[in-house]
Design an enzyme around this catalytic site. Structure first.
Site, short mmCIF file in Angstrom:
data_model
loop_
_atom_site.label_atom_id
_atom_site.label_comp_id
_atom_site.label_asym_id
_atom_site.label_seq_id
_atom_site.Cartn_x
_atom_site.Cartn_y
_atom_site.Cartn_z
N THR A 322 0.79 -1.21 -0.09
CA THR A 322 0.13 0.01 0.01
C THR A 322 0.88 1.29 -0.24
O THR A 322 1.90 1.23 0.66
CB THR A 322 -0.97 -0.07 1.34
N HIS A 374 2.67 -11.21 14.62
CA HIS A 374 3.78 -11.70 15.27
C HIS A 374 3.50 -13.35 15.68
O HIS A 374 4.30 -14.00 16.15
CB HIS A 374 3.74 -10.90 16.54
#
Length: 403
Positions: A322, A374
């Site tokens: 993006t 994560h």
């Protein structure tokens, strides 16, 4: 006489919202001609007529939610004047004729308010409860005129509401706007990502000097040879693919207690449209050269602008890029796209002083960000991935040779 039915859209899409009637009652329509535009969670779909004839009636109004398999219009022969036939016994509110009373079931079975689709749509836009409207029709049917009259009538102040709150709502300082289906979907999915992932973001910065010099030298030759403009997105797409190959867990997703490592590189490119952000994919980006990537991005951007993206364009991506820099963003933390575990954020190129050896020089610099899940990606891989993207962009000749 033929029925216009909402067709099968995609496995995960069962309904949509009528955003625009292209053909109105009384107008001629050819076989295969578009008659209505349907907004779904992902893309806009134009529905065609399977028969030639005249649009006799709409069975749903703009703004109504309709389901796959639902009849939304009638095409037939004759003058095309809207028919006043009674609705089918098993019809849903959106399946009833505009002039025929429709049932508003938003309040449950105990409050089955009779209202036309157009009246219900106007009431939603104005934030008016249909149950609070007193219709002129002796049969209790609510029409558009009733909604307009109710909206212009003085509103009684609820005894339990503070006066200041009522006045603030009626003094013109607030405009109530219903979210589009796509905006509702975007909001829902972004919230789901934040709540269902362990998202972190790591940052780095890129000296854009060499890639800008290379682009400046090659852009005319590139355009003459490929009829495509050489932009920065092809460099970043190539760099991302190379980094994904070295750090494969960034190109994965979680499925229950399993990690799905993707052996393909369909890179999503975030595109801003009037209806919201969409992310079509450059399929098999690893197999495309710079010109093919630039061409694919340009084609997808044009389709997004014209609401021509298909479900296939929007599904199956493995990683997303993006570019908030086109709007002037200096730094941001992009949110993960769907089930993907990584997204790269690009930002504005800003000339600022940096240390080059023992000297201070003014260089064109860009901050980049990698947001990642994560649960799958550790700090070592996330930092390594972003560092590799930086190194490749700062040495763009390597990307050209590698392609």
């Amino acid at each position: 006489m033929a029925e216009i039915i909402v067709p099968e859209l995609a496995e995960s899409i069962t309904e949509g919202t009528i955003s625009r009637w292209i053909k109105q009652p009384g107008e001629n329509v050819e076989r295969g001609e578009f008659i209505v535009e349907l907004e779904t969670d992902k893309v806009n779909v134009e529905i065609i007529s399977e028969e030639a004839g005249i649009i006799q009636e709409h069975l749903a109004a703009e703004g109504d939610t309709v389901e796959v398999g639902q009849v939304i219009a009638i095409v037939g022969e004759g003058s095309g004047a809207p028919a006043a036939s009674a609705p089918k016994a098993d019809a849903t509110p959106a399946e009833k004729v505009e002039e025929t009373p429709a049932v508003d079931e938003s309040s449950g079975a105990e409050d089955r308010t009779l209202a036309s689709p157009a009246a219900r749509k106007l009431a939603r836009e104005k934030g008016i409860d249909l149950a609070a409207i007193n219709p002129v029709d002796p049969m209790g049917r609510i029409k558009v005129q009733d909604v307009e009259a109710h909206g212009s009538a003085p509103k009684a102040q609820p005894a339990t509401a503070p006066a200041s709150k009522v006045e603030a709502a009626d003094d013109g300082r607030i405009t109530r706007e219903k979210m589009t289906r796509r905006r509702q979907t975007i909001a829902k999915r972004l919230l789901e990502v934040r709540q269902s992932t362990a998202m972190l973001t790591t940052f780095n910065e890129i000296d854009m000097t060499k890639v800008m010099e290379l682009r400046s030298r090659k852009k005319d030759e590139f355009f003459d040879q490929y009829d495509q403009r050489l932009g920065f997105m092809s460099f970043f797409t190539k760099a991302v693919v190379a980094a994904l190959k070295k750090y494969p867990y960034v190109n994965s997703e979680i499925d229950g207690d399993e990690i799905l490592l993707k052996n393909f590189y369909d890179i999503g490119i975030a595109v801003s449209t009037e209806g919201g952000l969409v992310v079509p994919n450059v399929v098999d980006a690893d197999r495309k050269n710079f010109a093919e990537i630039e061409g694919a991005i340009r084609e997808l951007a044009l389709k997004a602008r014209d609401n021509k993206l298909t479900i296939a364009d929007m599904t199956g991506g493995s990683f997303t890029i993006t570019n908030g820099g086109v709007f002037g963003s200096l730094m941001s933390t992009p949110i993960l796209n769907g089930t993907q575990v990584g997204i790269l954020g690009m930002h504005s190129i800003v000339r600022r002083p940096v240390a080059i050896g023992d000297n201070i020089e003014i260089r064109p610099m860009m901050y980049i960000a990698l947001s990642y899940d994560h649960r799958v990606i550790d700090g070592k891989d996330s930092v390594g991935f972003l560092k590799m993207v930086k190194e490749l962009i700062e040495n763009p000749e390597d990307l050209l040779l590698g392609s």
